[in-house]
Design an enzyme around this catalytic site. Structure first.
Site, PDB file in Angstrom:
ATOM      1  N   CYS B  33       0.811  -1.210   0.000  1.00  0.00           N
ATOM      2  CA  CYS B  33       0.000   0.000   0.000  1.00  0.00           C
ATOM      3  C   CYS B  33       0.846   1.262   0.000  1.00  0.00           C
ATOM      4  O   CYS B  33       0.337   2.361  -0.200  1.00  0.00           O
ATOM      5  CB  CYS B  33      -0.916   0.025   1.212  1.00  0.00           C
ATOM      6  SG  CYS B  33      -2.019  -1.382   1.282  1.00  0.00           S
ATOM      7  N   ASP B  35       2.501   2.495   2.656  1.00  0.00           N
ATOM      8  CA  ASP B  35       2.783   3.081   3.959  1.00  0.00           C
ATOM      9  C   ASP B  35       2.902   2.018   5.046  1.00  0.00           C
ATOM     10  O   ASP B  35       2.086   1.101   5.101  1.00  0.00           O
ATOM     11  CB  ASP B  35       1.745   4.087   4.480  1.00  0.00           C
ATOM     12  CG  ASP B  35       0.652   4.448   3.522  1.00  0.00           C
ATOM     13  OD1 ASP B  35       0.566   5.623   3.189  1.00  0.00           O
ATOM     14  OD2 ASP B  35      -0.134   3.555   3.122  1.00  0.00           O
ATOM     15  N   CYS B  58       4.352   8.421   2.406  1.00  0.00           N
ATOM     16  CA  CYS B  58       4.351   9.736   1.792  1.00  0.00           C
ATOM     17  C   CYS B  58       4.456  10.826   2.859  1.00  0.00           C
ATOM     18  O   CYS B  58       4.494  10.544   4.056  1.00  0.00           O
ATOM     19  CB  CYS B  58       3.099   9.911   0.946  1.00  0.00           C
ATOM     20  SG  CYS B  58       1.589   9.652   1.863  1.00  0.00           S
ATOM     21  N   CYS B 102      -3.840   8.027   6.070  1.00  0.00           N
ATOM     22  CA  CYS B 102      -2.565   8.113   6.805  1.00  0.00           C
ATOM     23  C   CYS B 102      -2.819   8.350   8.283  1.00  0.00           C
ATOM     24  O   CYS B 102      -2.117   7.807   9.150  1.00  0.00           O
ATOM     25  CB  CYS B 102      -1.704   9.254   6.262  1.00  0.00           C
ATOM     26  SG  CYS B 102      -1.139   8.999   4.577  1.00  0.00           S
TER      27      CYS B 102
END
Lengths: 395, 142
Positions: B33, B35, B58, B102
């Site tokens: 994915c 992360d 990110c 996130c």
């Protein structure tokens, strides 16, 4: 303001000064509609288009009657695929062969056509992004109407053996469409020698304006119109011609053809220094694309254990513009379809960065960027919980 | 694209690094994915004395992790377990819609580390009684 390093020339290029100068005349001085042939102002515009068409035709060794101006590469790709598919409906041909690494303008158009019964074969590529000519031959059936393969890939820069592909297409009596948007100005295009039937072109990748491109359609190729309306472009593409864009496109092509060899040589040398610089200074990197059969401006690496968007944000802080194959930068869920097609795992694909150098790039720029990248990758790796391949590849 | 606070936490992340002999460690996300967050807790007398994080991801993933560690540092474990992704987003002055996951990951990383602590010490943390560590194979990206 501190120095800027624009290294995203595959996304777009700065419009050249000579191009702008040429274009400006067609806004307030020579603004006539080229269809208005009964007065001088209109005729001047028509002449400008005719002249531009000749320049673009010469650049790819085509006849000027085979060049049609469009709004850009995406329109040309759409036109080639939809136009050929619609012209073949109810004629027993409904099969298109393309590759897994095409631009979305081709892939999404194929998906759309599948709703109308078109069948598509998506050819694999090897780890360098090269197609397999044997697989291409085997994919051709009596129903195949079109092969659509890009000349050079926008992300990883791999250049396909178009001439050999053209020979195969010709041998089997199948049309060949080539998306040459990235190849224009970087690779010699000769539609006769390479047996190309349809070719998509764009102006803004080689110092021309955005919103203008072209399509080469070999004389005799059966293709439906995409844009219906007036009789512009010899009845094949309606809409009042963007004269200023067309002359801008032609000027960019003219400039590109003028110092073609020197330009390619210079860029190739810089590119190789860039690639060596990254390889020699940063551990655990993978060069994406073919080592030699690649665009002279393309430097695409995966930096293991780090993610691309973070790299781009840090590069931007130093005034460096690049792009990434990470999902985080595209708004989609998956990383680049091109990188995945070359066999990269998702984690590694997320850490890919593409630099595309341009005319203004210098050796000093490259040294600076390599050192900056070294620092950025070290910094992000310090922060990353992934320290090695075991962490990266574990389920 | 990002707020000042996101860029600040991305550029100067707080509490970044690993921790030896952590009392609780939690890792969520996967490379597929794009992360992964890992959180380390030092807990003394039911209080989070120190926290560290490591993140692959990110800008907003790094900023979310950094902010989450700031929000739980010095707090009791009962306060920390109540950290929501919404609180992380608010503290960052907002995240673009595609990046909200996130903050969810940051919340999960904290819970996962607290759960690890609870498992190791045999303590029961209110709110984690029914906590089930996420199986990586079940993860669908965002």
């Amino acid at each position: 303001m501190s120095k800027k390093f624009y290294l995203d020339n595959a996304a777009t290029t700065r419009v050249k000064k000579e191009v702008i100068d040429e274009m400006l005349k067609y806004f307030d001085e020579k603004y006539g509609n080229p269809s208005s042939q009964l007065y001088e102002l209109g005729r001047r515009s028509k002449e400008a288009i005719d002249n531009a068409r000749k320049i673009v035709a010469d650049f790819i060794n085509a006849d000027e009657k085979e060049i049609y101006f469009t709004a850009g590469g995406s329109e040309s790709d759409n036109w080639a695929l939809k136009g050929v598919a619609f012209a073949n409906f109810n004629k027993g041909k409904n099969h298109i062969i393309t590759t897994k690494i095409e631009h979305h303008a081709v892939l999404h158009t194929c998906e759309y056509l599948e709703k109308f019964g078109v069948k598509t074969t998506y050819l694999d590529v090897d780890k360098y992004g090269m197609i397999d000519l044997e697989q291409l031959k085997e994919a051709i059936t009596p129903e195949t109407m079109l092969i659509s393969i890009m000349f050079a890939n926008n992300e990883i820069g791999t250049i396909q053996p178009i001439e050999q592909i053209g020979e195969i297409a010709k041998e089997h009596g199948v049309l060949l469409h080539v998306d040459a948007v990235q190849a224009m100005g970087a690779v010699k295009i000769d539609v006769k020698k390479q047996h190309i039937d349809l070719l998509s072109m764009s102006a803004h990748k080689l110092g021309g304006p955005k919103g203008i491109g072209g399509m080469f359609i070999r004389k005799g190729v059966k293709i439906d119109n995409l844009i219906h309306g007036g009789g512009q472009e010899r009845g094949k593409r309606a809409g009042t011609e963007g004269v200023q864009n067309i002359v801008g496109f032609a000027k960019a092509v003219e400039l590109a053809s003028k110092d073609f060899d020197a330009h390619v040589k210079k860029l190739t040398s810089l590119r190789n220094k860039f690639i060596e610089g990254i390889k020699n200074n940063i551990p655990d990197v993978i060069l994406n694309g073919h080592p030699t059969m690649r665009l002279p401006n393309n430097v695409n690496f995966s930096y293991k254990y780090v993610e691309g968007e973070s790299i781009l944000l840090l590069l931007d802080m130093d005034g460096i513009s690049a792009s990434s194959g990470s999902a985080c930068t595209s708004g989609s869920l998956d990383p680049s379809h091109v990188l995945l097609a070359t066999g990269l795992d998702h984690g590694t694909a997320h850490g890919s960065i593409r630099f595309t150098i341009g005319e203004e790039t210098t050796e000093e720029d490259i040294s600076f960027v390599v050192q900056t990248m070294k620092g950025i990758v070290e910094r992000l790796r310090m922060m990353s919980p992934i320290k090695n391949d075991e962490d990266l590849y574990k389920k | 694209m990002y707020t000042e606070a996101v860029m600040d936490h991305f550029r100067n992340p707080r509490n970044v690094g690993s921790m030896e002999n952590a009392d609780g460690v939690g890792q969520v996300g996967n490379p597929k994915c794009g992360d992964i967050m890992k959180i380390y807790l030092k807990i003394n007398d039911e209080t989070i004395e120190d926290v560290k994080f490591e993140t692959f991801g990110c800008g907003s993933a790094i900023a979310s992790s950094s902010m989450a560690t700031e929000l739980i540092k010095g707090k009791s474990i009962n306060e920390a377990v109540e950290l929501t992704n919404k609180a992380v987003v608010e503290a960052l002055g907002g995240l673009p819609p595609v990046k909200v996951h996130c903050s969810v990951l940051a919340e999960q990383a904290v819970k996962s580390a607290l759960f690890d602590y609870a498992q190791k010490t045999g303590k029961v943390i209110k709110g984690l009684e029914n906590y089930e560590p996420i199986d990586d194979d079940d993860i669908h990206c965002h």
